[in-house]
Scaffold this motif. Sequence first.
Motif, PDB file in Angstrom:
ATOM      1  N   PHE A  57     -10.324  -0.596  -2.151  1.00  0.00           N
ATOM      2  CA  PHE A  57      -9.969   0.211  -0.986  1.00  0.00           C
ATOM      3  C   PHE A  57      -8.591  -0.185  -0.496  1.00  0.00           C
ATOM      4  CE2 PHE A  57     -11.905  -3.594   0.753  1.00  0.00           C
ATOM      5  CZ  PHE A  57     -11.218  -3.855   1.936  1.00  0.00           C
ATOM      6  N   LEU A  58      -7.954   0.712   0.216  1.00  0.00           N
ATOM      7  CA  LEU A  58      -6.637   0.449   0.782  1.00  0.00           C
ATOM      8  C   LEU A  58      -6.764  -0.230   2.128  1.00  0.00           C
ATOM      9  CD1 LEU A  58      -4.480   3.657   0.205  1.00  0.00           C
ATOM     10  CD2 LEU A  58      -4.237   1.417  -0.866  1.00  0.00           C
ATOM     11  N   GLY A  59      -5.849  -1.133   2.401  1.00  0.00           N
ATOM     12  CA  GLY A  59      -5.788  -1.769   3.699  1.00  0.00           C
ATOM     13  C   GLY A  59      -4.440  -2.422   3.903  1.00  0.00           C
ATOM     14  N   THR A  60      -4.106  -2.684   5.149  1.00  0.00           N
ATOM     15  CA  THR A  60      -2.888  -3.429   5.446  1.00  0.00           C
ATOM     16  C   THR A  60      -3.139  -4.906   5.163  1.00  0.00           C
ATOM     17  OG1 THR A  60      -3.523  -3.852   7.731  1.00  0.00           O
ATOM     18  CG2 THR A  60      -2.283  -1.805   7.284  1.00  0.00           C
ATOM     19  N   HIS A  61      -2.108  -5.697   5.259  1.00  0.00           N
ATOM     20  CA  HIS A  61      -2.263  -7.140   5.080  1.00  0.00           C
ATOM     21  C   HIS A  61      -3.264  -7.680   6.112  1.00  0.00           C
ATOM     22  CE1 HIS A  61      -1.421 -11.323   4.344  1.00  0.00           C
ATOM     23  NE2 HIS A  61      -1.150 -11.477   5.629  1.00  0.00           N
ATOM     24  N   MET A  62      -3.136  -7.217   7.349  1.00  0.00           N
ATOM     25  CA  MET A  62      -4.058  -7.691   8.396  1.00  0.00           C
ATOM     26  C   MET A  62      -5.493  -7.231   8.129  1.00  0.00           C
ATOM     27  SD  MET A  62      -2.762  -9.860  10.311  1.00  0.00           S
ATOM     28  CE  MET A  62      -4.242 -10.010  11.280  1.00  0.00           C
ATOM     29  N   THR A  94      -6.608   6.260 -10.420  1.00  0.00           N
ATOM     30  CA  THR A  94      -7.763   7.058  -9.996  1.00  0.00           C
ATOM     31  C   THR A  94      -7.567   7.753  -8.654  1.00  0.00           C
ATOM     32  OG1 THR A  94      -8.816   5.108  -9.019  1.00  0.00           O
ATOM     33  CG2 THR A  94      -9.426   5.684 -11.300  1.00  0.00           C
ATOM     34  N   ARG A  95      -6.698   7.197  -7.795  1.00  0.00           N
ATOM     35  CA  ARG A  95      -6.572   7.774  -6.446  1.00  0.00           C
ATOM     36  C   ARG A  95      -5.156   8.119  -6.037  1.00  0.00           C
ATOM     37  NH1 ARG A  95     -10.584   3.589  -3.820  1.00  0.00           N
ATOM     38  NH2 ARG A  95     -12.457   4.183  -4.938  1.00  0.00           N
ATOM     39  N   GLY A  96      -4.191   7.760  -6.856  1.00  0.00           N
ATOM     40  CA  GLY A  96      -2.809   8.098  -6.532  1.00  0.00           C
ATOM     41  C   GLY A  96      -2.020   6.915  -5.992  1.00  0.00           C
ATOM     42  N   ALA A  97      -0.782   7.189  -5.664  1.00  0.00           N
ATOM     43  CA  ALA A  97       0.160   6.161  -5.233  1.00  0.00           C
ATOM     44  C   ALA A  97      -0.293   5.465  -3.954  1.00  0.00           C
ATOM     45  CB  ALA A  97       1.538   6.776  -5.029  1.00  0.00           C
ATOM     46  N   LEU A  98       0.111   4.225  -3.826  1.00  0.00           N
ATOM     47  CA  LEU A  98      -0.203   3.433  -2.640  1.00  0.00           C
ATOM     48  C   LEU A  98       0.821   3.739  -1.551  1.00  0.00           C
ATOM     49  CD1 LEU A  98      -1.477   1.832  -5.062  1.00  0.00           C
ATOM     50  CD2 LEU A  98      -1.178  -0.160  -3.649  1.00  0.00           C
ATOM     51  N   PRO A  99       0.359   4.014  -0.348  1.00  0.00           N
ATOM     52  CA  PRO A  99       1.296   4.215   0.756  1.00  0.00           C
ATOM     53  C   PRO A  99       2.059   2.925   1.059  1.00  0.00           C
ATOM     54  CG  PRO A  99      -0.917   4.953   1.353  1.00  0.00           C
ATOM     55  CD  PRO A  99      -1.024   4.214   0.062  1.00  0.00           C
ATOM     56  N   GLU A 100       3.267   3.067   1.546  1.00  0.00           N
ATOM     57  CA  GLU A 100       4.094   1.923   1.928  1.00  0.00           C
ATOM     58  C   GLU A 100       3.337   1.037   2.916  1.00  0.00           C
ATOM     59  OE1 GLU A 100       7.590  -0.348   1.908  1.00  0.00           O
ATOM     60  OE2 GLU A 100       7.295   1.507   0.803  1.00  0.00           O
ATOM     61  N   GLY A 101       3.359  -0.274   2.672  1.00  0.00           N
ATOM     62  CA  GLY A 101       2.740  -1.223   3.592  1.00  0.00           C
ATOM     63  C   GLY A 101       1.255  -1.452   3.383  1.00  0.00           C
ATOM     64  N   TYR A 102       0.686  -0.888   2.338  1.00  0.00           N
ATOM     65  CA  TYR A 102      -0.744  -1.052   2.085  1.00  0.00           C
ATOM     66  C   TYR A 102      -0.992  -1.876   0.834  1.00  0.00           C
ATOM     67  CZ  TYR A 102      -2.157   2.079   5.781  1.00  0.00           C
ATOM     68  OH  TYR A 102      -2.386   2.629   7.005  1.00  0.00           O
ATOM     69  N   GLN A 103      -2.118  -2.539   0.819  1.00  0.00           N
ATOM     70  CA  GLN A 103      -2.572  -3.339  -0.315  1.00  0.00           C
ATOM     71  C   GLN A 103      -3.856  -2.736  -0.861  1.00  0.00           C
ATOM     72  OE1 GLN A 103      -3.255  -7.190   1.459  1.00  0.00           O
ATOM     73  NE2 GLN A 103      -1.081  -7.691   1.484  1.00  0.00           N
ATOM     74  N   VAL A 104      -4.158  -3.073  -2.107  1.00  0.00           N
ATOM     75  CA  VAL A 104      -5.447  -2.690  -2.678  1.00  0.00           C
ATOM     76  C   VAL A 104      -6.365  -3.899  -2.524  1.00  0.00           C
ATOM     77  CG1 VAL A 104      -6.685  -1.973  -4.747  1.00  0.00           C
ATOM     78  CG2 VAL A 104      -4.404  -1.068  -4.292  1.00  0.00           C
TER      79      VAL A 104
END
Length: 119
Positions: free
Chosen positions: A76-81, A50-60
């Motif tokens: 939503f996208l977010g880093t591990h932290m 629905t939103r495209g590829a995940l940027p490197e280093g990000y989680q859903v």
Amino acid sequence: MTIDGLLARCRPDLATGCFLFTGAVDPDGYGYVRFDGYIEKAHRLAFWLTRGALPEGYQVCHTCDTPPCCNPEHLFLGTHMDNVRDKMAKGRHPRLRTRGSAKLSESQVREIRRRFDAG
């Protein structure tokens, strides 16, 4: 696979708005599917479709905190932290007192730290 194909494998939860994946789930409750020759977590695939590829280093991450949910509006996208902070803010991060394998209580840890700080 299309988003419609993925969501056809989900059951809507009218109370929460979640689309709960009804296929195979891992021990943590996250759904997974075979896609393009790989095993992929269902919520990650829903985001990608629905939103495209995940940027490197990000989680859903889930706003609903429901592992099998594939509703793109709950993702939503977010880093591990970012994900850890979200869990802590919502009170879902395991604490020492809730871990079944913990050898010490919170009061014991506080006393050890107090003694250490005192030298």
